[in-house]
Write a protein that holds these residues in place. Structure first.
Motif, short mmCIF file in Angstrom:
data_model
loop_
_atom_site.label_atom_id
_atom_site.label_comp_id
_atom_site.label_asym_id
_atom_site.label_seq_id
_atom_site.Cartn_x
_atom_site.Cartn_y
_atom_site.Cartn_z
N VAL A 120 18.59 8.08 -13.65
CA VAL A 120 19.20 8.62 -12.43
C VAL A 120 18.29 9.68 -11.81
N LEU A 121 17.69 10.53 -12.63
CA LEU A 121 16.81 11.56 -12.11
C LEU A 121 15.54 10.94 -11.51
N ALA A 122 15.03 9.88 -12.12
CA ALA A 122 13.85 9.19 -11.57
C ALA A 122 14.16 8.60 -10.19
N TRP A 123 15.35 8.00 -10.05
CA TRP A 123 15.74 7.47 -8.73
C TRP A 123 15.84 8.62 -7.73
N THR A 124 16.39 9.75 -8.16
CA THR A 124 16.52 10.90 -7.27
C THR A 124 15.15 11.42 -6.86
N PRO B 152 13.46 -3.94 0.77
CA PRO B 152 12.39 -4.12 -0.20
C PRO B 152 12.12 -2.91 -1.10
N ARG B 153 12.18 -1.71 -0.56
CA ARG B 153 11.89 -0.53 -1.38
C ARG B 153 12.90 -0.41 -2.52
N ALA B 154 14.17 -0.54 -2.18
CA ALA B 154 15.22 -0.48 -3.21
C ALA B 154 15.10 -1.66 -4.17
N TRP B 155 14.77 -2.82 -3.63
CA TRP B 155 14.66 -4.03 -4.46
C TRP B 155 13.57 -3.85 -5.52
N THR C 284 19.63 8.83 -2.66
CA THR C 284 20.82 9.66 -2.75
C THR C 284 21.72 9.12 -3.86
N PRO C 285 22.67 9.93 -4.35
CA PRO C 285 23.59 9.42 -5.37
C PRO C 285 24.34 8.16 -4.94
N THR C 286 24.70 8.07 -3.68
CA THR C 286 25.40 6.88 -3.18
C THR C 286 24.49 5.65 -3.25
N ARG D 179 0.82 -1.21 0.00
CA ARG D 179 0.00 0.00 0.00
C ARG D 179 0.86 1.27 0.00
N ALA D 180 1.96 1.25 0.70
CA ALA D 180 2.81 2.44 0.80
C ALA D 180 3.70 2.63 -0.43
N THR D 181 3.96 1.58 -1.18
CA THR D 181 4.98 1.63 -2.23
C THR D 181 4.44 1.59 -3.65
N LEU D 182 3.25 1.06 -3.87
CA LEU D 182 2.78 0.85 -5.24
C LEU D 182 2.70 2.14 -6.05
N ARG D 183 2.00 3.14 -5.55
CA ARG D 183 1.86 4.38 -6.33
C ARG D 183 3.21 5.07 -6.57
N PRO D 184 4.06 5.21 -5.54
CA PRO D 184 5.37 5.82 -5.83
C PRO D 184 6.19 5.00 -6.84
N LEU D 185 6.03 3.69 -6.83
CA LEU D 185 6.75 2.86 -7.80
C LEU D 185 6.23 3.11 -9.21
N VAL D 186 4.93 3.24 -9.36
CA VAL D 186 4.36 3.55 -10.68
C VAL D 186 4.87 4.92 -11.14
N GLN D 187 4.87 5.90 -10.25
CA GLN D 187 5.36 7.23 -10.61
C GLN D 187 6.84 7.18 -11.00
N PHE D 188 7.61 6.39 -10.29
CA PHE D 188 9.03 6.20 -10.60
C PHE D 188 9.19 5.69 -12.04
N LEU D 189 8.38 4.73 -12.44
CA LEU D 189 8.46 4.19 -13.80
C LEU D 189 7.99 5.20 -14.84
N ILE D 190 6.95 5.96 -14.51
CA ILE D 190 6.49 7.02 -15.42
C ILE D 190 7.58 8.06 -15.59
N ASN D 191 8.27 8.38 -14.50
CA ASN D 191 9.37 9.35 -14.58
C ASN D 191 10.49 8.86 -15.49
#
Length: 191
Positions: free
Chosen positions: A145-149, A82-85, A154-156, A41-53
């Motif tokens: 890289v910008l989508a991850w940001t 899990p979030r990074a994975w 962080t860059p690291t 529930r906490a991650t699905l929408r931000p993950l979709v936005q990440f892919l759209i980005n």
């Protein structure tokens, strides 16, 4: 006297009764399900936005995010971060998709979903993402890289997930910002 075979038939239709407390395996599975549900529930929408980005359509992003979440659920007890994975797995799947020639659907969303509670608002939701036009103008690595940001890494952290050096990530991020600024100036997109 009644027929004994009828008595056996009657007993066989009764549900078995569970005696005693649930096993440790059952309790563990229930806890895992609850933990994963909260994560989902906490991650699905931000993950979709990440892919759209990164240049995905909303339909493709939703499909990849759902499949990634299903994979995460199957491996939940093995995943340390899990979030990074899910970001890494979804990003790789998007890159694989872009490397194949696949037709994209053009119809509207047929029914409500957790991503678009009202199907008629899917286009509005996508249009509100002010950075999409700018992100689409970036080369793939800079966009990635910008989508991850934009997803809060962080860059690291990005370097570790993408197997790059932090300096290469910072360089790509700097180029992405420069390219985005130039695109905004040239196209007058001050959204």
């Amino acid at each position: 006297m009644s027929d004994p075979s009828q008595a056996d038939d009657h007993r066989s239709t009764q549900p078995p009764t569970i005696q005693g407390p649930p096993s440790a395996a059952v309790i563990t599975r229930l806890l895992v399900n609850e933990e994963f549900s909260d994560f989902y529930r906490a991650t699905l929408r931000p993950l979709v936005q990440f892919l759209i980005n990164q240049g995905s359509s909303i339909h493709l992003a939703a499909d990849i995010a759902q499949e990634t979440m299903a994979r995460a659920y199957r491996r939940w007890t093995e995943i340390d971060h899990p979030r990074a994975w899910v970001h890494k797995v979804a990003s790789r799947e998007l890159v694989r998709h872009f490397s194949r020639a696949v037709e994209e659907p053009t119809d509207s969303v047929p029914e409500p979903s957790s991503l678009a509670p009202r199907p008629d608002t899917a286009g509005e939701w996508e249009a509100r993402q002010a950075t999409l036009h700018v992100l689409q103008a970036l080369p793939p690595r800079q966009r990635q890289v910008l989508a991850w940001t934009l997803s809060g890494y962080t860059p690291t952290e990005i370097a570790a997930e993408l197997r790059m050096s932090p300096e290469a990530v910072r360089s790509s991020l700097k180029k992405a910002r420069r390219t985005a600024t130039r695109h905004i100036d040239e196209n007058g997109e001050h959204q």
